[in-house]
Design an enzyme around this catalytic site. Structure first.
Site, PDB file in Angstrom:
ATOM      1  N   TYR A 193       4.444  -7.747  15.490  1.00 42.06           N
ATOM      2  CA  TYR A 193       4.705  -6.515  14.613  1.00 42.06           C
ATOM      3  C   TYR A 193       5.412  -5.489  15.543  1.00 42.06           C
ATOM      4  CZ  TYR A 193       3.360  -2.560  11.857  1.00 42.06           C
ATOM      5  OH  TYR A 193       3.244  -1.378  10.933  1.00 42.06           O
TER       6      TYR A 193
ATOM      7  N   ARG B 109      26.855  -0.253   1.813  1.00 40.51           N
ATOM      8  CA  ARG B 109      27.571  -0.558   0.736  1.00 40.51           C
ATOM      9  C   ARG B 109      27.676   0.508  -0.281  1.00 40.51           C
ATOM     10  NH1 ARG B 109      24.726  -4.760  -1.127  1.00 40.51           N
ATOM     11  NH2 ARG B 109      25.596  -6.307   0.469  1.00 40.51           N
TER      12      ARG B 109
ATOM     13  N   THR C 255       2.251  -9.928   1.245  1.00 42.92           N
ATOM     14  CA  THR C 255       0.828  -9.031   1.259  1.00 42.92           C
ATOM     15  C   THR C 255       0.984  -8.060   0.321  1.00 42.92           C
ATOM     16  OG1 THR C 255       2.320  -7.715   2.719  1.00 42.92           O
ATOM     17  CG2 THR C 255       1.013  -9.504   3.889  1.00 42.92           C
TER      18      THR C 255
ATOM     19  N   THR D 148      -2.682   5.200   8.435  1.00 44.69           N
ATOM     20  CA  THR D 148      -2.916   5.709   7.143  1.00 44.69           C
ATOM     21  C   THR D 148      -4.030   5.254   6.352  1.00 44.69           C
ATOM     22  OG1 THR D 148      -0.562   6.442   7.407  1.00 44.69           O
ATOM     23  CG2 THR D 148      -1.634   6.573   5.320  1.00 44.69           C
TER      24      THR D 148
ATOM     25  N   PHE E 201       0.772  -1.206   0.010  1.00 45.84           N
ATOM     26  CA  PHE E 201       0.044   0.142  -0.158  1.00 45.84           C
ATOM     27  C   PHE E 201       0.828   1.072  -0.041  1.00 45.84           C
ATOM     28  CE2 PHE E 201      -2.101   2.944   3.228  1.00 45.84           C
ATOM     29  CZ  PHE E 201      -2.932   3.568   2.234  1.00 45.84           C
TER      30      PHE E 201
ATOM     31  N   ASP F  33      12.373 -12.067  -1.541  1.00 46.65           N
ATOM     32  CA  ASP F  33      12.330 -11.872  -0.194  1.00 46.65           C
ATOM     33  C   ASP F  33      13.440 -11.280   0.297  1.00 46.65           C
ATOM     34  OD1 ASP F  33      12.127 -12.053   2.542  1.00 46.65           O
ATOM     35  OD2 ASP F  33      11.567 -14.157   2.670  1.00 46.65           O
TER      36      ASP F  33
ATOM     37  N   ARG G 102      -7.571  -3.331   9.594  1.00 48.36           N
ATOM     38  CA  ARG G 102      -7.415  -1.976  10.029  1.00 48.36           C
ATOM     39  C   ARG G 102      -8.897  -1.559   9.834  1.00 48.36           C
ATOM     40  NH1 ARG G 102      -1.768  -0.942   6.840  1.00 48.36           N
ATOM     41  NH2 ARG G 102      -2.581  -2.331   5.222  1.00 48.36           N
TER      42      ARG G 102
ATOM     43  N   TYR H 141      23.261   1.169  13.065  1.00 47.66           N
ATOM     44  CA  TYR H 141      24.090   1.319  11.790  1.00 47.66           C
ATOM     45  C   TYR H 141      24.440   2.790  11.591  1.00 47.66           C
ATOM     46  CZ  TYR H 141      23.987  -3.182   9.581  1.00 47.66           C
ATOM     47  OH  TYR H 141      24.446  -4.598   9.090  1.00 47.66           O
TER      48      TYR H 141
ATOM     49  N   ALA I 148      10.469   2.446   7.685  1.00 50.52           N
ATOM     50  CA  ALA I 148       9.071   2.614   7.957  1.00 50.52           C
ATOM     51  C   ALA I 148       8.808   2.187   9.205  1.00 50.52           C
ATOM     52  CB  ALA I 148       8.498   2.083   6.937  1.00 50.52           C
TER      53      ALA I 148
END
Length: 319
Positions: free
Chosen positions: A147, A108, A38, A177, A14, A59, A188, A161, A116
């Site tokens: 999650y 790299r 998804t 959102t 989305f 993946d 949702r 990092y 996100a």
């Protein structure tokens, strides 16, 4: 001058697909990586004929090489309650292995990086509204933890990092959102209500409906994301709409928007469901000059045709 190039993980999702649109509009060459767990090809079908756009089905939890990029946006993860309940292990992998792989590509090639994250990092918040300095009130072993904790870990990896490898990172905390390209009936609030109202079903409200959410239309969210990408800020930034509604108020607004005769049906509240959710966006206003413009009623009307078409297409599917 060489064209700027961006990698978007979860690019067929989305928000990821809308971000691809925005980056192409900014003049980037865009590589979208998605394993379609998804995400949906329909979300990026309009981009497949654009020579500046490349889609790779893969993946992101496994090592991958995207070539030289100027920016990495890590948006790969199941994000709806239905999806991460079904794909809990994959959600944890996306927030751990996937984050390491995405950051590895950024390191790299000396690229800027954005992850996100989510308002779910605040959990069932004891502070209201939620500021970026709040550490959260999260159940680390509950049904939502796959999650919540995946995103909290992903934030920790991103900051590590930045601190240890000097990667130029940003952390985006997304609040509720909505808009076109969402999966229908995905757990949702707005897709569920739209789905039920357009099918003439009663709208399911959990608890007494007094729990609150703040809903940001997708064009406002993407504007905030792009502004944050341009900024030098490394600490988390809330990007969401600070206007707060009860779930019951939202249900009535959806019924009014759709013209449905649906009624409200109350069900028990799920475990760890946040009682209130509202972003403090003072930081986004100050650093990015950003605040949302689309009010809920307008956003629902802008989304209506998409959800109406999605319901029609679903009905046309063979049983």
């Amino acid at each position: 001058m060489p064209r700027r190039r961006a990698l978007v993980t979860g690019g067929a999702g989305f928000l990821g697909s809308h971000l691809c649109d925005a980056l192409l509009g900014e003049g980037y060459l865009v590589v979208a990586v998605d394993n379609l767990l998804t995400g949906r090809l329909a979300n990026i079908e309009h981009l497949r004929i654009d020579s500046r756009f490349e889609f790779v089905e893969r993946d992101v939890c496994n090592p991958f090489e995207c070539g030289a990029v100027d920016y990495v946006f890590h948006f790969a993860s199941p994000a709806s309650p239905v999806d991460y309940a079904e794909h809990g292990i994959e959600t944890l992998r996306a927030g751990s292995y996937g984050t390491f792989e995405a950051l590895g590509n950024a390191r790299r090639y000396g690229a800027k990086f954005m992850m996100a994250s989510t308002s779910e990092c605040y959990g069932d918040a004891l502070v209201h509204p939620q500021t970026e300095s709040y550490w959260g009130h999260v159940n680390p072993i509950g049904p939502r933890s796959v999650y919540d904790e995946a995103k909290r870990f992903s934030e920790a990896v991103t900051m590590a990092y930045h601190r240890y490898y000097n990667v130029d990172t940003r952390i985006l905390r997304i609040f509720n959102t909505y808009g076109p390209r969402m999966q229908i009936n995905d757990g949702r609030v707005i897709p569920n209500f739209m789905w039920q109202a357009l099918r003439g079903e009663n709208l399911t409200v959990y608890g007494d409906g007094s729990q609150t959410r703040s809903f940001c239309y997708v064009s406002d969210e993407i504007d905030g994301i792009v502004r944050l990408a341009r900024s030098p800020e490394h600490d988390p930034v809330n990007i969401g709409n600070p206007t707060e509604f009860t779930i019951l108020e939202c249900a009535h607004k959806v019924i009014a928007t759709t013209g449905s005769a649906s009624q409200i049906r109350f069900e028990p509240l799920p475990p760890d469901d946040p009682k209130q959710r509202r972003p403090d966006i003072s930081k986004a206003k100050r650093l990015l000059g950003w605040e949302p413009k689309v009010e809920l009623e307008k956003g629902l009307n802008l989304s209506l045709e998409y959800f109406r078409r999605a319901v029609v297409e679903d009905k046309a599917q063979p049983a």
